[in-house]
Design an enzyme around this catalytic site. Structure first.
Site, PDB file in Angstrom:
ATOM      1  N   TYR A  66      47.393  50.056  45.428  1.00  0.00           N
ATOM      2  CA  TYR A  66      46.186  50.739  44.916  1.00  0.00           C
ATOM      3  C   TYR A  66      46.482  51.385  43.562  1.00  0.00           C
ATOM      4  O   TYR A  66      45.721  51.210  42.598  1.00  0.00           O
ATOM      5  CB  TYR A  66      45.744  51.788  45.938  1.00  0.00           C
TER       6      TYR A  66
ATOM      7  N   ASP B  97      31.033  38.955  46.903  1.00  0.00           N
ATOM      8  CA  ASP B  97      32.423  39.421  46.929  1.00  0.00           C
ATOM      9  C   ASP B  97      32.898  39.439  45.484  1.00  0.00           C
ATOM     10  O   ASP B  97      32.976  38.379  44.842  1.00  0.00           O
ATOM     11  CB  ASP B  97      33.248  38.453  47.787  1.00  0.00           C
ATOM     12  N   VAL B  98      33.198  40.633  44.968  1.00  0.00           N
ATOM     13  CA  VAL B  98      33.528  40.725  43.538  1.00  0.00           C
ATOM     14  C   VAL B  98      34.821  40.005  43.167  1.00  0.00           C
ATOM     15  O   VAL B  98      35.075  39.776  41.986  1.00  0.00           O
ATOM     16  CB  VAL B  98      33.615  42.199  43.053  1.00  0.00           C
TER      17      VAL B  98
ATOM     18  N   LYS C  25      44.797  50.511  39.839  1.00  0.00           N
ATOM     19  CA  LYS C  25      44.062  51.481  39.017  1.00  0.00           C
ATOM     20  C   LYS C  25      44.769  51.706  37.679  1.00  0.00           C
ATOM     21  O   LYS C  25      44.117  51.896  36.644  1.00  0.00           O
ATOM     22  CB  LYS C  25      43.881  52.798  39.766  1.00  0.00           C
TER      23      LYS C  25
ATOM     24  N   ASN D 276      32.465  49.194  40.539  1.00  0.00           N
ATOM     25  CA  ASN D 276      32.860  50.277  41.451  1.00  0.00           C
ATOM     26  C   ASN D 276      33.585  49.788  42.696  1.00  0.00           C
ATOM     27  O   ASN D 276      34.390  50.521  43.274  1.00  0.00           O
ATOM     28  CB  ASN D 276      31.595  51.050  41.848  1.00  0.00           C
TER      29      ASN D 276
END
Ligand code: NAD
Length: 273
Positions: A171, A71-72, A175, A98
C-alpha cells in the site's frame, strides 16, 4: 473571480472512481452539490452506487448522475467508462481517481497476489484513469466559459505517500508512486492547461480502516497519531476535492494537499521525542 459556492462546477462532468462507499461517495456527493454531473463508478455494490447517484440528483436540481461498473485495473473497462461518460454528458472535465484497497501482510509473508492486487488497483488503476482523462481533455479542447483549465485530475493518495507503513508495504509503495505519477503528469500536461494534484488523507472514518476506529480502545490509540484529536470524515475529503476541482485553486498544480489533522507533523515528537 468569486463563484457561487454551490455552482462552482456548473456544466462540468466528474468521474469519481470507487464512489459507492467511504471517501469516494462523499467526493461524488460534494461534486454534485456544486452542480457537477457525476459518474459514480463502482465495482461490486450497484445498489449503493445507485443510492449515491439518486442522492446527487435529488439534492440538486441541476446536477445529473449516472452509475458505471468498472474495475479500474482493467484497461477495457476504464475505456468503456469514459466512453459512457462522454456519450451521456458530452465530455469529462474532472477525474477523481479514488478507488483503492489494502491487502496487508508482513513483507516476508506477503504473497505476490497481495502485492500485485494493490499495485494493480492503487497505481495501475490511477494510470489507466488518468490516461483516459488526458485523452478526453485533449480531444475536447479548452472551454474557457466553464473552467480556466483544460481538465483536472485528482489522485487519491494517502499520508503513506510519505509515512512508511510496516505491514502495509504494498500500500505504501503504491501511494509513494502516486507522487511521481501525479507530478510527471503535471510537468508534461500543465503546458496545455491540465491540472494534476493529489489529496493525501490521514485517518478517515471509512470501511477501509474499520479496525482502527471501531472500538473505543482502537480509536484512542489512533488519536495519539492525530494532533487535531479527531478522526477525519469523508466529507473533509469531499470538500477538499471540490475545491481542488474549481478555478479557486487554479494555480495549484503538481502538488499534494494533505488533509490529515496534522498527522504528518511527527506527533511522536510533541513530548520532546
Ligand atoms: P473504501 O473501501 O470505502 O473505498 C474504496 C473504494 O474503492 C470502494 O468503494 C471499493 O469498492 C473501490 N474499489 C476497490 N477496488 C476497485 C477496483 N478495482 N475498481 C473500482 N473500484 C474499486 O475506503 P476509503 O477509505 O473510502 O478509500 C478511498 C481511497 O482513499 C483509497 O484510495 C484509499 O487508499 C484512500 N485513503 C483512505 C484513507 C482512510 O483513512 N480511509 C486514508 C488515506 C487514503
Amino acid at each position: 473571480m468569486y463563484q457561487n459556492p454551490n455552482h462552482r462546477l456548473l456544466n462540468q462532468t466528474c468521474i469519481v472512481t470507487g464512489a459507492s462507499s467511504g471517501i469516494g461517495k462523499h467526493v461524488a456527493l460534494a461534486m454534485g452539490r456544486d452542480c457537477a454531473n457525476v459518474v459514480v463508478n463502482y465495482i461490486s455494490d450497484p445498489v449503493t452506487a445507485e443510492e449515491v447517484a439518486h442522492e446527487i440528483e435529488v439534492s440538486d436540481d441541476i446536477a445529473k448522475a449516472m452509475t458505471f461498473k468498472a474495475d479500474v485495473s482493467k484497461e477495457d473497462q476504464v475505456q468503456a467508462m469514459f466512453k459512457a461518460a462522454v456519450e451521456r454528458f458530452g465530455t469529462v472535465d474532472i477525474l477523481v481517481a479514488n478507488a483503492g484497497l489494502q491487502r496487508d501482510a508482513p513483507l516476508h509473508e506477503m504473497t505476490l497476489a497481495q502485492w500485485q492486487t494493490v499495485i494493480d488497483v492503487n497505481l495501475t488503476g490511477q494510470f489507466l484513469c488518468a490516461r483516459e482523462a488526458l485523452r478526453e481533455f485533449i480531444r475536447r479542447g479548452k472551454r474557457p466559459d466553464v473552467s480556466c483549465a483544460l481538465g483536472k485530475i485528482i489522485h487519491m493518495s494517502s499520508v503513506h505517500e510519505v509515512i512508511p507503513w510496516a505491514g502495509h508495504a504494498n500500500y505504501a509503495a503504491s501511494k509513494g508512486a502516486i507522487v511521481m505519477l501525479m507530478q510527471s503528469i503535471a510537468q508534461e500536461y500543465a503546458p496545455i492547461g491540465v491540472r494534476a494534484n493529489s489529496i493525501a488523507p490521514g485517518a478517515i472514518q471509512t470501511p477501509i480502516n474499520r479496525d482502527a476506529w471501531a472500538t473505543p480502545e482502537a480509536l484512542e490509540h489512533l488519536l495519539k497519531l492525530i494532533p487535531y484529536n479527531r478522526i477525519g470524515q469523508p466529507s473533509d475529503i469531499g470538500a477538499a476535492a471540490v475545491w481542488l476541482a474549481t478555478d479557486e485553486s487554479d494555480y495549484i498544480n503538481g502538488t499534494t494537499l494533505f488533509v490529515d489533522g496534522a498527522m504528518t507533523c511527527y506527533p511522536g515528537f510533541s513530548t520532546n521525542g
